[in-house]
Design a protein around this motif. Structure first.
Motif, PDB file in Angstrom:
ATOM      1  N   GLU A 109      -2.213   0.273  -4.189  1.00 45.05           N
ATOM      2  CA  GLU A 109      -2.768  -0.137  -2.896  1.00 45.05           C
ATOM      3  C   GLU A 109      -1.700  -0.751  -2.006  1.00 45.05           C
ATOM      4  N   ARG A 110      -0.845  -1.592  -2.576  1.00 43.05           N
ATOM      5  CA  ARG A 110       0.225  -2.216  -1.784  1.00 43.05           C
ATOM      6  C   ARG A 110       1.271  -1.204  -1.363  1.00 43.05           C
ATOM      7  N   ARG A 113      -0.105   2.025   1.074  1.00 43.54           N
ATOM      8  CA  ARG A 113      -0.850   1.741   2.312  1.00 43.54           C
ATOM      9  C   ARG A 113      -0.177   2.491   3.462  1.00 43.54           C
TER      10      ARG A 113
END
Length: 115
Positions: A109-110, A113
């Motif tokens: 997710e980090r 993105r």
């Protein structure tokens, strides 16, 4: 002899798995990989899927999950209930996998993105 060396180098480079480099957020170079998770991601019915996102997720998987963990994760794309079953399992092996999977998910997710 030079031709043989050149052919060997070309074969070695061609067999590297289709990785490429692309620019992600903040100008950082992010390596985009191909592999089992990337293929499962691209064949999924999720609307947000694209080659850059799936390649980024595969890169994170290569950095954080074993091959066995990746095969187990691929099954989640076909059978989301399997993920829930492993999460709720009481075995030490499933607990350890789930910890690695959560770390992989958070890092994906980090890192991915913006794709």
């Amino acid at each position: 002899m030079k031709v043989l060396v050149a052919l060997a180098v070309a074969a070695l480079v061609a067999g590297c798995g289709g990785n490429r480099f692309d620019r992600g957020d903040g100008g950082q170079v992010t390596r985009l990989s191909s592999g089992p998770i990337s293929r499962a991601c691209m064949s999924s019915d999720r609307r947000a899927r694209n080659a850059q996102l799936c390649g980024c997720i595969q890169t994170v998987a290569n950095q954080t999950l074993t091959r066995s963990d990746q095969r187990k994760t691929v099954r989640f794309f076909r059978d989301p209930q399997r993920a829930q079953d492993i999460k709720m399992s009481q075995t030490a092996a499933d607990d350890a996998f789930w910890d690695r999977y959560k770390a992989f998910s958070a890092r994906s997710e980090r890192s991915c993105r913006g794709y």
